[in-house]
Design a protein around this motif. Structure first.
Motif, PDB file in Angstrom:
ATOM      1  N   ILE A 109       0.873  -1.178   0.000  1.00 25.27           N
ATOM      2  CA  ILE A 109       0.000   0.000   0.000  1.00 25.27           C
ATOM      3  C   ILE A 109       0.908   1.225   0.000  1.00 25.27           C
ATOM      4  O   ILE A 109       1.723   1.401   0.918  1.00 25.27           O
ATOM      5  CB  ILE A 109      -0.934   0.022   1.228  1.00 25.27           C
ATOM      6  CG1 ILE A 109      -1.862  -1.197   1.220  1.00 25.27           C
ATOM      7  CG2 ILE A 109      -1.763   1.305   1.242  1.00 25.27           C
ATOM      8  CD1 ILE A 109      -2.780  -1.271   2.427  1.00 25.27           C
ATOM      9  N   ARG A 110       0.775   2.046  -1.012  1.00 28.86           N
ATOM     10  CA  ARG A 110       1.595   3.240  -1.143  1.00 28.86           C
ATOM     11  C   ARG A 110       0.705   4.479  -1.122  1.00 28.86           C
ATOM     12  O   ARG A 110      -0.384   4.488  -1.701  1.00 28.86           O
ATOM     13  CB  ARG A 110       2.379   3.218  -2.461  1.00 28.86           C
ATOM     14  CG  ARG A 110       3.456   2.152  -2.560  1.00 28.86           C
ATOM     15  CD  ARG A 110       4.654   2.489  -1.669  1.00 28.86           C
ATOM     16  NE  ARG A 110       5.054   3.877  -1.772  1.00 28.86           N
ATOM     17  CZ  ARG A 110       5.792   4.386  -2.774  1.00 28.86           C
ATOM     18  NH1 ARG A 110       6.196   3.582  -3.756  1.00 28.86           N
ATOM     19  NH2 ARG A 110       6.119   5.650  -2.775  1.00 28.86           N
ATOM     20  N   LEU A 150      -0.371   7.593   8.032  1.00 25.57           N
ATOM     21  CA  LEU A 150      -1.588   7.538   7.224  1.00 25.57           C
ATOM     22  C   LEU A 150      -2.037   6.105   6.997  1.00 25.57           C
ATOM     23  O   LEU A 150      -3.234   5.807   7.019  1.00 25.57           O
ATOM     24  CB  LEU A 150      -1.355   8.247   5.887  1.00 25.57           C
ATOM     25  CG  LEU A 150      -0.977   9.730   5.980  1.00 25.57           C
ATOM     26  CD1 LEU A 150      -0.758  10.308   4.586  1.00 25.57           C
ATOM     27  CD2 LEU A 150      -2.045  10.530   6.723  1.00 25.57           C
ATOM     28  N   ARG A 151      -1.085   5.207   6.789  1.00 24.79           N
ATOM     29  CA  ARG A 151      -1.461   3.801   6.575  1.00 24.79           C
ATOM     30  C   ARG A 151      -2.091   3.197   7.828  1.00 24.79           C
ATOM     31  O   ARG A 151      -2.939   2.311   7.736  1.00 24.79           O
ATOM     32  CB  ARG A 151      -0.246   2.976   6.152  1.00 24.79           C
ATOM     33  CG  ARG A 151       0.106   3.116   4.681  1.00 24.79           C
ATOM     34  CD  ARG A 151       0.952   1.919   4.227  1.00 24.79           C
ATOM     35  NE  ARG A 151       2.120   1.721   5.068  1.00 24.79           N
ATOM     36  CZ  ARG A 151       3.333   2.179   4.789  1.00 24.79           C
ATOM     37  NH1 ARG A 151       3.533   2.853   3.667  1.00 24.79           N
ATOM     38  NH2 ARG A 151       4.342   1.946   5.598  1.00 24.79           N
ATOM     39  N   ASN A 152      -1.702   3.667   8.998  1.00 28.81           N
ATOM     40  CA  ASN A 152      -2.275   3.145  10.247  1.00 28.81           C
ATOM     41  C   ASN A 152      -3.745   3.517  10.408  1.00 28.81           C
ATOM     42  O   ASN A 152      -4.438   2.942  11.253  1.00 28.81           O
ATOM     43  CB  ASN A 152      -1.482   3.652  11.447  1.00 28.81           C
ATOM     44  CG  ASN A 152      -0.135   2.965  11.579  1.00 28.81           C
ATOM     45  OD1 ASN A 152       0.046   1.849  11.080  1.00 28.81           O
ATOM     46  ND2 ASN A 152       0.805   3.612  12.241  1.00 28.81           N
ATOM     47  N   LEU A 153      -4.205   4.479   9.601  1.00 29.29           N
ATOM     48  CA  LEU A 153      -5.624   4.842   9.654  1.00 29.29           C
ATOM     49  C   LEU A 153      -6.493   3.807   8.944  1.00 29.29           C
ATOM     50  O   LEU A 153      -7.695   3.744   9.192  1.00 29.29           O
ATOM     51  CB  LEU A 153      -5.843   6.213   8.995  1.00 29.29           C
ATOM     52  CG  LEU A 153      -5.096   7.404   9.575  1.00 29.29           C
ATOM     53  CD1 LEU A 153      -5.319   8.625   8.682  1.00 29.29           C
ATOM     54  CD2 LEU A 153      -5.556   7.696  10.992  1.00 29.29           C
ATOM     55  N   PHE A 154      -5.880   3.002   8.092  1.00 31.52           N
ATOM     56  CA  PHE A 154      -6.633   2.112   7.213  1.00 31.52           C
ATOM     57  C   PHE A 154      -7.009   0.818   7.920  1.00 31.52           C
ATOM     58  O   PHE A 154      -6.276   0.310   8.778  1.00 31.52           O
ATOM     59  CB  PHE A 154      -5.814   1.761   5.965  1.00 31.52           C
ATOM     60  CG  PHE A 154      -5.607   2.919   5.014  1.00 31.52           C
ATOM     61  CD1 PHE A 154      -6.082   4.185   5.313  1.00 31.52           C
ATOM     62  CD2 PHE A 154      -4.944   2.731   3.813  1.00 31.52           C
ATOM     63  CE1 PHE A 154      -5.893   5.237   4.440  1.00 31.52           C
ATOM     64  CE2 PHE A 154      -4.749   3.772   2.930  1.00 31.52           C
ATOM     65  CZ  PHE A 154      -5.225   5.036   3.248  1.00 31.52           C
ATOM     66  N   SER A 176      -5.843  10.211  -7.555  1.00 26.72           N
ATOM     67  CA  SER A 176      -6.081   8.975  -8.300  1.00 26.72           C
ATOM     68  C   SER A 176      -5.838   7.786  -7.379  1.00 26.72           C
ATOM     69  O   SER A 176      -5.141   7.877  -6.367  1.00 26.72           O
ATOM     70  CB  SER A 176      -5.174   8.887  -9.529  1.00 26.72           C
ATOM     71  OG  SER A 176      -3.808   8.838  -9.141  1.00 26.72           O
ATOM     72  N   THR A 177      -6.430   6.664  -7.780  1.00 31.95           N
ATOM     73  CA  THR A 177      -6.264   5.401  -7.050  1.00 31.95           C
ATOM     74  C   THR A 177      -5.940   4.308  -8.055  1.00 31.95           C
ATOM     75  O   THR A 177      -6.676   4.118  -9.027  1.00 31.95           O
ATOM     76  CB  THR A 177      -7.555   5.034  -6.291  1.00 31.95           C
ATOM     77  OG1 THR A 177      -7.912   6.108  -5.418  1.00 31.95           O
ATOM     78  CG2 THR A 177      -7.360   3.764  -5.492  1.00 31.95           C
ATOM     79  N   GLN A 178      -4.832   3.633  -7.835  1.00 32.42           N
ATOM     80  CA  GLN A 178      -4.463   2.529  -8.724  1.00 32.42           C
ATOM     81  C   GLN A 178      -4.424   1.229  -7.925  1.00 32.42           C
ATOM     82  O   GLN A 178      -3.758   1.149  -6.886  1.00 32.42           O
ATOM     83  CB  GLN A 178      -3.092   2.759  -9.365  1.00 32.42           C
ATOM     84  CG  GLN A 178      -3.048   3.871 -10.384  1.00 32.42           C
ATOM     85  CD  GLN A 178      -2.514   5.163  -9.804  1.00 32.42           C
ATOM     86  OE1 GLN A 178      -1.627   5.140  -8.967  1.00 32.42           O
ATOM     87  NE2 GLN A 178      -3.042   6.279 -10.244  1.00 32.42           N
ATOM     88  N   VAL A 179      -5.171   0.250  -8.420  1.00 29.93           N
ATOM     89  CA  VAL A 179      -5.160  -1.090  -7.830  1.00 29.93           C
ATOM     90  C   VAL A 179      -4.649  -2.040  -8.901  1.00 29.93           C
ATOM     91  O   VAL A 179      -5.267  -2.187  -9.957  1.00 29.93           O
ATOM     92  CB  VAL A 179      -6.559  -1.515  -7.352  1.00 29.93           C
ATOM     93  CG1 VAL A 179      -6.510  -2.922  -6.771  1.00 29.93           C
ATOM     94  CG2 VAL A 179      -7.104  -0.524  -6.321  1.00 29.93           C
ATOM     95  N   ASP A 183      -1.163 -11.513  -5.755  1.00 31.95           N
ATOM     96  CA  ASP A 183      -0.596 -10.338  -5.099  1.00 31.95           C
ATOM     97  C   ASP A 183      -1.212  -9.072  -5.688  1.00 31.95           C
ATOM     98  O   ASP A 183      -1.365  -8.950  -6.909  1.00 31.95           O
ATOM     99  CB  ASP A 183       0.925 -10.294  -5.275  1.00 31.95           C
ATOM    100  CG  ASP A 183       1.588 -11.518  -4.662  1.00 31.95           C
ATOM    101  OD1 ASP A 183       1.209 -11.879  -3.531  1.00 31.95           O
ATOM    102  OD2 ASP A 183       2.469 -12.107  -5.319  1.00 31.95           O
ATOM    103  N   MET A 184      -1.541  -8.146  -4.803  1.00 34.39           N
ATOM    104  CA  MET A 184      -2.144  -6.884  -5.227  1.00 34.39           C
ATOM    105  C   MET A 184      -1.375  -5.729  -4.614  1.00 34.39           C
ATOM    106  O   MET A 184      -0.826  -5.835  -3.508  1.00 34.39           O
ATOM    107  CB  MET A 184      -3.611  -6.808  -4.791  1.00 34.39           C
ATOM    108  CG  MET A 184      -4.486  -7.939  -5.297  1.00 34.39           C
ATOM    109  SD  MET A 184      -6.218  -7.668  -4.922  1.00 34.39           S
ATOM    110  CE  MET A 184      -6.568  -6.274  -5.981  1.00 34.39           C
TER     111      MET A 184
END
Length: 763
Positions: free
Chosen positions: A186-187, A199-203, A248-251, A259-260
């Protein structure tokens, strides 16, 4: 040019040929004497006749024949339709589509088969419906979509169609589920004010850890990602970043479909401070009242949550005066040179409205009066948003409905009136429960119960419960009428038989109580209720091992059996945000029991106070106080079987349950006392690897308190103190609490227990 002339001649020749064929196929109009249907197997002839625009006695022509064929094909029931003419009889010849005899799912482990069958019903493929090959592709895509929602991107679906008798087919969907795709990365790109790890800890989504088998937080879900993006947006907007946006969001998924990676590109913008707040528009001459509702403070960073709270508070305040259609807008005036923003709150109350009619829909079992008596908004009264919200909450708290919603609609042609529609979705209110639990203090316990919260749709409850363990046993029969009077006074009748054995050994002494009680609940406010009641109890001391000398002395003087007629008074208020996993709010309970007749005379009172403080999204501080006081009256000693006990879960952890307080001189075992005081402090935190899942939590605690005899004074220097760590889990069997504790202050003779657990308790 010659090519064009050749094309023109060919077109003319084709048109002439079509005219000749049409003339050959065309039927002369005639009056229909009869209509016959051939080829039907399961479909009723009435379906054909109802769909055709032709009737007996009508004049048939080709245009009407074509329309009839078109309408029959539109039913989707036939693979072929044709019309034949036999004199003046119209014959409709059809070939039915095969119907679906059964749908089977093979190899499905991730889903319950009923869930998949429901998904296929949504696209028109179900048992008993016409079979259409075109639906198979849609069915396979729908099944794959269901698996993709579970991050099973490698799932493959193979369909088998097997014809059976009577023009039917069996469908079998064989699924190869494969392994779920997990998030490997997750970036967050573009962040400057806050670190990427913060910020990642919010998810709720993450890249996995040793608890991922339980939380499944490393499985991609579009809904979860959208929720995390909103959490990220809220984090910035509540800290002054007014112009923050996710660009933008890229998945991306790897070729192995296992792997994602997720990349969010953000634009933080500048941080803005509130320069001031100004009211504009019509505030009904009550500007001071509305200003008091403003939670936005000049000089602080812009906070979108406080802006939304203020707008909502304004709208609701307009609603209190009957303005059902009030509009409030927050308009920012941004000064980018100073990074300050001035907010203007524009209000247009529109028109005042009355409630013409209140409609209730969706209650097929519950009587209308059971719902309407919870309403605080009345017909022909001013529209009041507070009363409407309170009414919805009261109906929801009944527990009879899975969904409760209120819709407001204008009355056509009458601009100052509205209708309210309360939509409810009923849920089963009767239950049969059978369960088992185990605790370190009570041993194995079995539970059986039959209850009906909404008996015959009347709102009354009926219940029968049997709870048994090695220590405590209970048989209870009760009934409650929540509206014994029209003013909302409730009436509860209890019949019970309770056996309490202070020690797990089956040969130890026991206390048996047989009783009945009648209680009335009187609402004082919307949140406060007092309880008044009375009853009769007969308590028997059953001799056995560890019988304290004080009990034997009491039995020798007053007998092994005693009768009491206690009067009860209670009060309760629950302001917690959740009964199972509270993170904020307060719970208070107080009760008094006064026996003035019979062979036992006493006064017994208890008080409990719980308070929860959310420190952050993940951490909660909890405080609990539990007090008890018993006093003898009428010149008789206080009955020992009404004593309080201390130690263990719900008291001072680290000490054996029921071991605190006065002790027997012979056995050195506690027999409780008429005075109890407990204080519990907890810091609740996420379980490592469980993320923000509040059903599984760790906590650290400090407990203190003690139990005292009638002639002993409460002395803090005698308080026992215990501390440690614990685990709380809302399991399928009920709330589970486990504590590993050690005494921090103990005295000689104290009985220590380091590990304690119980299912079915909180705090």
């Amino acid at each position: 040019m010659q090519f064009k002339r050749y094309g023109l001649r060919a077109a003319s020749l084709l048109a002439a040929l079509l005219l000749v064929v049409h003339a050959a196929w065309a039927a002369e109009p005639f009056k229909i004497r009869d209509i016959q249907v051939e080829g039907l197997q399961r479909i009723e002839p009435g379906t054909i006749f109802a769909s055709m625009p032709l009737r007996v006695g009508d004049t048939y022509n080709d245009e009407k024949g074509t329309a009839s064929i078109r309408s029959l094909f539109a039913l989707g029931l036939f693979t072929d339709v044709r019309l034949e003419i036999n004199g003046d009889v119209l014959v409709v010849v059809v070939e039915e589509r095969p119907s679906v005899a059964g749908v089977e799912f093979i190899g499905t482990r991730e889903f319950d088969k009923d869930v998949l069958a429901k998904a296929l019903r949504g696209i028109g493929l179900a048992e008993g419906r016409p079979f259409d090959k075109a639906l198979l592709d849609r069915a396979e895509q729908e099944l794959k979509r269901q698996y993709i929602n579970k991050s099973l991107y490698a799932a493959e679906v193979v369909t088998t169609v097997t014809p059976v008798e009577r023009n039917r087919v069996n469908l079998a969907f064989t699924v190869s589920e494969g392994e779920p795709a997990t998030i490997s990365e997750i970036r967050i790109v573009g962040n400057k004010a806050f670190s990427e790890s913060t910020l990642r800890n919010l998810f709720d989504l993450d890249t996995g850890n040793w608890m991922s088998w339980y939380t499944k937080s490393n499985r991609y879900s579009r809904a979860k990602l959208n929720a995390d993006i909103e959490t990220l947006r809220s984090y910035y907007l509540t800290r002054g970043y007014l112009e923050f946006q996710v660009e933008s969001t890229q998945v991306a998924i790897a070729p192995n479909k296992q792997d994602m990676s997720i990349t969010l590109n953000v634009i933080e913008g500048e941080r803005f401070v509130v320069a001031g707040v100004r009211l504009a528009g019509n505030y009904l001459g009550r500007e001071d009242e509305f200003k008091a509702l403003v939670s936005i403070q000049p000089g602080e960073a812009y906070n979108a949550d406080r802006v939304a709270e203020t707008v909502k508070a304004f709208t609701e305040h307009f609603g209190r005066f009957g303005y059902a259609f009030a509009r409030v807008q927050s308009v920012p005036d941004i000064d980018r040179s100073t990074n300050r923003v001035a907010l203007e709150l524009r209000a247009e109350p529109s028109r005042r409205a009355y409630v013409r009619r209140i409609n209730v829909t969706g209650n097929s079992r519950t009587r209308d009066e059971v719902i309407r008596r919870e309403f605080r908004q009345y017909e022909s009264a001013w529209y009041d948003s507070d009363k409407i919200q309170l009414s919805r909450s009261r109906v929801d708290r009944l527990g009879y409905f899975s969904e409760v919603a209120v819709e407001t609609s204008e009355v056509p042609g009458i601009p100052d009136q509205v209708d309210l529609t309360l939509k409810v979705t009923e849920r089963p209110t009767g239950s049969v429960t059978l369960g088992a639990g185990f605790s370190s203090s009570e041993g194995l316990g079995l539970q059986f119960g039959v209850s009906q919260q909404n008996a015959f749709g009347s709102g009354n409850s009926l219940g029968f419960q049997v709870n048994t363990s090695d220590v405590n046993r209970l048989i209870l029969l009760n009934t409650t009428d929540p509206y014994f009077t029209q003013d909302g006074v409730s009436r509860t009748i209890d019949l019970y038989q309770r056996t309490s054995r202070p020690y797990v050994e089956t040969a130890s002494y026991a206390l048996e109580t047989l009783g009945a009680s009648l209680r009335f609940g009187i609402p004082l406010t919307e949140r406060d209720t007092i309880y008044l009641g009375g009853g009769i109890e007969r308590t028997t001391i059953v001799p056995g091992t560890y019988l304290p000398v004080a009990y034997q002395t009491y039995a020798d003087q007053f007998g092994y059996s005693s009768t009491a007629f206690p009067l009860t008074l209670g009060w309760g208020r629950d302001g917690r945000d959740s009964a199972l996993v509270p993170t904020s709010g307060t719970l208070q309970r107080a009760s008094a029991e006064w026996s003035t007749a019979g062979e036992v005379r006493y006064l017994r009172a208890t008080y409990q106070y719980q308070h929860y403080v959310p420190l952050t999204k993940q951490y909660t501080f909890a405080f609990n106080t539990d007090l008890g006081l018993g006093k003898a009256i009428g010149g008789r000693p206080y009955p020992l079987f009404k004593n309080f006990y201390g130690g263990g879960l719900g008291s001072v952890r680290g000490f054996e349950a029921g071991s605190l307080g006065p002790r027997d001189a012979t056995t050195n075992l506690s027999y409780g006392g008429p005075k109890k005081i407990n204080f519990n402090f907890e810091l609740q935190a996420p379980f490592p690897g469980a993320g923000n899942d509040r059903t599984l939590r760790l906590y650290t605690f400090i407990d203190t308190g003690n139990v005292y005899g009638a002639d002993e004074s409460i002395d803090p220097s005698d308080f026992r103190v215990g501390g440690g760590i614990g685990l709380s889990w809302v399991s399928p069997m009920g709330p589970l609490r486990l504590a590993v504790a050690r005494p921090l202050r103990k005295f000689d003779g104290d009985r220590i227990q380091f590990l304690q657990f119980q299912i079915g308790t909180t705090f």
